[in-house]
Design a protein around this motif. Structure first.
Motif, PDB file in Angstrom:
ATOM      1  N   UNK A  58      49.748 -58.650  61.188  1.00 29.22           N
ATOM      2  CA  UNK A  58      48.372 -59.115  61.004  1.00 29.22           C
ATOM      3  C   UNK A  58      47.347 -58.035  61.355  1.00 29.22           C
ATOM      4  N   UNK A  59      47.633 -56.791  60.951  1.00 27.11           N
ATOM      5  CA  UNK A  59      46.696 -55.697  61.166  1.00 27.11           C
ATOM      6  C   UNK A  59      46.699 -55.117  62.568  1.00 27.11           C
ATOM      7  N   UNK A  60      47.643 -55.511  63.404  1.00 29.11           N
ATOM      8  CA  UNK A  60      47.701 -55.051  64.795  1.00 29.11           C
ATOM      9  C   UNK A  60      48.558 -53.782  64.893  1.00 29.11           C
ATOM     10  N   UNK A  61      47.879 -52.617  64.880  1.00 32.56           N
ATOM     11  CA  UNK A  61      48.594 -51.346  64.965  1.00 32.56           C
ATOM     12  C   UNK A  61      49.300 -51.175  66.304  1.00 32.56           C
ATOM     13  N   UNK A  62      48.775 -51.784  67.356  1.00 29.60           N
ATOM     14  CA  UNK A  62      49.412 -51.692  68.681  1.00 29.60           C
ATOM     15  C   UNK A  62      50.794 -52.354  68.646  1.00 29.60           C
ATOM     16  N   UNK A  63      50.908 -53.470  67.929  1.00 25.55           N
ATOM     17  CA  UNK A  63      52.205 -54.137  67.804  1.00 25.55           C
ATOM     18  C   UNK A  63      53.175 -53.269  67.009  1.00 25.55           C
ATOM     19  N   UNK A  64      52.674 -52.616  65.970  1.00 25.48           N
ATOM     20  CA  UNK A  64      53.526 -51.719  65.178  1.00 25.48           C
ATOM     21  C   UNK A  64      54.008 -50.553  66.032  1.00 25.48           C
ATOM     22  N   UNK A  65      53.135 -50.019  66.880  1.00 24.47           N
ATOM     23  CA  UNK A  65      53.511 -48.923  67.776  1.00 24.47           C
ATOM     24  C   UNK A  65      54.551 -49.383  68.798  1.00 24.47           C
ATOM     25  N   UNK A  66      54.418 -50.617  69.258  1.00 27.17           N
ATOM     26  CA  UNK A  66      55.372 -51.160  70.226  1.00 27.17           C
ATOM     27  C   UNK A  66      56.774 -51.270  69.603  1.00 27.17           C
ATOM     28  N   UNK A  67      56.840 -51.720  68.359  1.00 21.60           N
ATOM     29  CA  UNK A  67      58.108 -51.813  67.652  1.00 21.60           C
ATOM     30  C   UNK A  67      58.706 -50.413  67.485  1.00 21.60           C
ATOM     31  N   UNK A  68      57.884 -49.437  67.141  1.00 24.83           N
ATOM     32  CA  UNK A  68      58.369 -48.059  66.990  1.00 24.83           C
ATOM     33  C   UNK A  68      58.903 -47.523  68.300  1.00 24.83           C
ATOM     34  N   UNK A  69      58.262 -47.871  69.398  1.00 25.60           N
ATOM     35  CA  UNK A  69      58.734 -47.465  70.713  1.00 25.60           C
ATOM     36  C   UNK A  69      60.109 -48.037  71.018  1.00 25.60           C
ATOM     37  N   UNK A  70      60.340 -49.278  70.631  1.00 25.50           N
ATOM     38  CA  UNK A  70      61.651 -49.892  70.826  1.00 25.50           C
ATOM     39  C   UNK A  70      62.707 -49.226  69.949  1.00 25.50           C
ATOM     40  N   UNK A  71      62.304 -48.804  68.747  1.00 26.21           N
ATOM     41  CA  UNK A  71      63.257 -48.104  67.877  1.00 26.21           C
ATOM     42  C   UNK A  71      63.710 -46.796  68.495  1.00 26.21           C
ATOM     43  N   UNK A  72      62.830 -46.123  69.207  1.00 25.26           N
ATOM     44  CA  UNK A  72      63.185 -44.855  69.851  1.00 25.26           C
ATOM     45  C   UNK A  72      64.198 -45.040  70.969  1.00 25.26           C
ATOM     46  N   UNK A  73      64.140 -46.214  71.601  1.00 26.92           N
ATOM     47  CA  UNK A  73      65.090 -46.490  72.703  1.00 26.92           C
ATOM     48  C   UNK A  73      66.468 -46.647  72.141  1.00 26.92           C
TER      49      UNK A  73
END
Length: 73
Positions: A58-73
Motif C-alpha cells: 500500500x505504498x509503504x516503502x519502509x515495509x518493502x525495506x523491512x522485507x528486503x532486510x529479512x531477505x538479506x538474513x
C-alpha cells in the motif's frame, strides 16, 4: 573491483529513482515478483531497490525495506 562497481552503479540507480523509465541510465528489468521492488542487473551484479513499486505494501516503502532486510538474513 566488485566494491567499486557496486558502489558506482548503486549510486546511479539511487540518483535516478525519480526519473521515468526512458530517462534512466540503468533500466530496471523484470525478474518476476513484486515484493523485492525494482530489480537491476549491471555487469553481473543484481541490485534490488527496495521500494513498493508494485503497490504490494500500500505504498509503504519502509515495509518493502523491512522485507528486503529479512531477505538479506
Amino acid at each position: 573491483d566488485f566494491i567499486y562497481a557496486a558502489h558506482t552503479y548503486g549510486k546511479i540507480i539511487i540518483s535516478e529513482v525519480h526519473l521515468c523509465f526512458d530517462q534512466k541510465t540503468i533500466k530496471p528489468i523484470s525478474l518476476g515478483g513484486l515484493a523485492g521492488g525494482s530489480k537491476y542487473i549491471v555487469h553481473g551484479i543484481l541490485f534490488k531497490f527496495a521500494v513498493d513499486s508494485g503497490g504490494l505494501f500500500q505504498g509503504d516503502d519502509a515495509a518493502a525495506a523491512k522485507v528486503a532486510g529479512h531477505e538479506l538474513k
